[in-house]
Design a protein around this motif. Structure first.
Motif, PDB file in Angstrom:
ATOM      1  N   UNK A  69       0.007  -4.187  -9.331  1.00 23.87           N
ATOM      2  CA  UNK A  69       0.832  -5.390  -9.262  1.00 23.87           C
ATOM      3  C   UNK A  69       1.888  -5.423 -10.352  1.00 23.87           C
ATOM      4  N   UNK A  70       1.532  -5.003 -11.563  1.00 21.79           N
ATOM      5  CA  UNK A  70       2.503  -4.961 -12.659  1.00 21.79           C
ATOM      6  C   UNK A  70       3.638  -3.996 -12.351  1.00 21.79           C
ATOM      7  N   UNK A  71       3.322  -2.862 -11.760  1.00 27.80           N
ATOM      8  CA  UNK A  71       4.352  -1.890 -11.393  1.00 27.80           C
ATOM      9  C   UNK A  71       5.309  -2.470 -10.351  1.00 27.80           C
ATOM     10  N   UNK A  72       4.760  -3.199  -9.402  1.00 25.19           N
ATOM     11  CA  UNK A  72       5.592  -3.812  -8.363  1.00 25.19           C
ATOM     12  C   UNK A  72       6.519  -4.856  -8.971  1.00 25.19           C
ATOM     13  N   UNK A 114      -3.598  -2.466  -4.871  1.00 27.80           N
ATOM     14  CA  UNK A 114      -4.826  -1.780  -5.198  1.00 27.80           C
ATOM     15  C   UNK A 114      -5.460  -2.191  -6.500  1.00 27.80           C
ATOM     16  N   UNK A 115      -4.667  -2.755  -7.434  1.00 24.77           N
ATOM     17  CA  UNK A 115      -5.201  -3.114  -8.749  1.00 24.77           C
ATOM     18  C   UNK A 115      -4.202  -3.999  -9.460  1.00 24.77           C
ATOM     19  N   UNK A 116      -4.640  -4.579 -10.596  1.00 25.05           N
ATOM     20  CA  UNK A 116      -3.740  -5.396 -11.407  1.00 25.05           C
ATOM     21  C   UNK A 116      -2.577  -4.549 -11.926  1.00 25.05           C
ATOM     22  N   UNK A 149       0.842  -1.200   0.000  1.00 23.29           N
ATOM     23  CA  UNK A 149       0.000   0.000   0.000  1.00 23.29           C
ATOM     24  C   UNK A 149       0.879   1.253   0.000  1.00 23.29           C
ATOM     25  N   UNK A 150       0.542   2.195  -0.868  1.00 20.98           N
ATOM     26  CA  UNK A 150       1.232   3.474  -0.863  1.00 20.98           C
ATOM     27  C   UNK A 150       2.628   3.437  -1.435  1.00 20.98           C
ATOM     28  N   UNK A 151       2.982   2.380  -2.174  1.00 23.11           N
ATOM     29  CA  UNK A 151       4.294   2.362  -2.795  1.00 23.11           C
ATOM     30  C   UNK A 151       4.225   1.751  -4.187  1.00 23.11           C
ATOM     31  N   UNK A 152       5.202   2.085  -5.007  1.00 22.25           N
ATOM     32  CA  UNK A 152       5.322   1.517  -6.358  1.00 22.25           C
ATOM     33  C   UNK A 152       6.751   1.022  -6.542  1.00 22.25           C
ATOM     34  N   UNK A 153       7.628   1.820  -7.153  1.00 23.49           N
ATOM     35  CA  UNK A 153       9.004   1.385  -7.398  1.00 23.49           C
ATOM     36  C   UNK A 153       9.786   1.134  -6.104  1.00 23.49           C
ATOM     37  N   UNK A 154       9.386   1.801  -5.046  1.00 21.46           N
ATOM     38  CA  UNK A 154      10.061   1.576  -3.758  1.00 21.46           C
ATOM     39  C   UNK A 154       9.932   0.132  -3.303  1.00 21.46           C
ATOM     40  N   UNK A 155       8.898  -0.554  -3.789  1.00 16.98           N
ATOM     41  CA  UNK A 155       8.733  -1.977  -3.472  1.00 16.98           C
ATOM     42  C   UNK A 155       9.993  -2.746  -3.841  1.00 16.98           C
TER      43      UNK A 155
END
Length: 443
Positions: free
Chosen positions: A156-159, A151-153, A120-126
């Protein structure tokens, strides 16, 4: 003994990431697929194993290189691997927190760590978090991670795209009410209090299946020496054990040891029963007496039966919640006072925050009993402690009280760490604290 099995240490960057429910849901997912799943818990914990046993349909034991010992860790895992299709070990706190940490156990057993990361609340930082966990200790294998509460598919792709080479996203779990389970001040609500727990676990398993988490982790090879059986020091001893919603914090390994030493175990409910089993000794384990103060106080026949057991000089071990019940009164979180057993002077009162937490041990001439403390109440008594536990980590050492066969403390003991001492307690023998010289040598 040697065996090869699919295995993983389910861990996280810290508490609150959702690893407990992910572990339980994974166990139920693979169990529903027809596999035999064995689950273990790193460190001292009573509540998570209750849920994990329901999820897997198999007994759950604690593993901790200091509390249970390295050899016992190897033995439990290798024995389970003889016929299990999957072994899951739920870590505690964050992957590298504490000592020995979840990472230390994973390295010791040669099991890869599988971090659950709240996304939650993160993208590339994952990817940065995953890289940090994987590279912090080069000796610890981290090949995959699980993203939780996405939050969405597209999220997940970004992660997945953020992960560095060599680390795979095993699955991305969406935010879903099925992945939540109620908790309270000591942790998860007890499994027996959740009438719909099976349905909750099945629903959570479906969420994981849809997230692509139905594959097995990689195979590991486990080896261990078969331990020597403990001495039969409790042959013919009948031990009455309180077990109900108020007293339920019992390690399976503690029961196993008592039986292996020859004891006959008789369970009873201080809430529902009016008499004690015919027993030589009594064990009042930890639990939630503060939630049942009125019911315990109202069961006067049971209170009197336990008082008579004590008056007769028969042994009683009272751990944490058991100690609370042994006082003259218990003041619950609402400020209401309830009359308890009165086996020791004083009262206990619920506090607004955690009062003690950490690994500890009780050093005596009969052995060193290892375990932990974790409570939200305060004790006010005129009794002087017979001894104090030794703190490995966390808050201050706990007082231990001994009087007329009663051994009472907030300290929770892991019985297999000191069989001779445990047998002496339940036989009502005189206990001897460790000498000052020995205490200093352990410091």
């Amino acid at each position: 003994m040697k065996a090869t099995v699919a295995a993983a240490m389910i861990t996280a960057p810290g508490s609150g990431q959702g690893k407990s429910m992910v572990t339980a849901a994974l166990a139920r997912l693979h169990r529903n697929a027809g596999r035999k799943v064995r689950v273990f818990k790193h460190g001292p914990d009573y509540l998570d194993p209750m849920v994990l046993e329901v999820a897997s349909g198999q007994p759950v034991y604690q593993l901790h290189p200091w509390m249970t010992g390295e050899d016992e860790c190897r033995w439990h895992l290798t024995e389970a691997a003889q016929d299990a299709d999957l072994i899951l070990v739920e870590g505690s706190m964050g992957l590298f927190d504490g000592g020995p940490s979840s990472a230390d156990l994973a390295k010791l057993m040669g099991i890869p760590a599988l971090p659950v990361i709240d996304a939650r609340g993160m993208a590339q930082t994952f990817g940065a978090v995953a890289l940090g966990l994987a590279s912090f200790d080069p000796e610890l294998p981290v090949y995959q991670v699980i993203a939780n509460r996405i939050g969405s598919a597209r999220h997940g792709d970004m992660l997945r795209a953020s992960l560095p080479e060599g680390i795979e996203l095993l699955g991305a779990i969406p935010r879903n009410e099925a992945m939540n389970i109620p908790d309270r001040h000591l942790g998860l609500v007890q499994a027996g209090e959740l009438g719909d727990l099976d349905q909750r676990l099945d629903a959570a398993a479906e969420v994981l299946a849809e997230a692509g988490l139905d594959g097995l982790p990689q195979q590991v090879t486990l080896t261990a020496e078969t331990p020597e059986p403990p001495p039969r020091l409790l042959e013919g001893t009948r031990i009455a054990i309180a077990r109900d919603a108020a007293f339920s914090f019992i390690y399976r390994a503690n029961l196993d040891l008592l039986r292996a030493m020859g004891a006959e175990l008789l369970f009873f409910s201080p809430l529902a029963d009016s008499t004690l089993p015919d027993a030589d000794a009594l064990w009042l384990p930890g639990g939630y007496p503060e939630l049942h103060g009125a019911a315990l106080a109202a069961n006067k026949p049971m209170l009197e039966a336990i008082r008579q057991h004590h008056t007769a000089g028969k042994p009683i071990l009272a751990e944490c919640g058991g100690l609370m019940a042994c006082c003259e009164s218990l003041v619950d979180k609402n400020g209401e006072s309830h009359r308890m057993l009165g086996l020791m002077p004083g009262r206990v009162q619920m506090a607004g925050k955690l009062q003690a937490l950490g690994l500890q041990s009780l050093a005596t001439e009969q052995g060193e009993l290892r375990g932990h403390t974790y409570h939200h109440s305060r004790l006010d008594t005129d009794w002087a402690p017979w001894a104090r536990t030794r703190k490995l980590a966390g808050t201050e050492a706990e007082p231990v009280f001994c009087h007329n066969g009663l051994v009472a403390s907030y300290f929770h003991g892991y019985f297999p760490s000191a069989p001779t001492l445990v047998a002496a307690i339940f036989r009502g023998e005189s206990l001897t604290p460790a000498s000052t010289a020995k205490e200093q040598s352990h410091a």
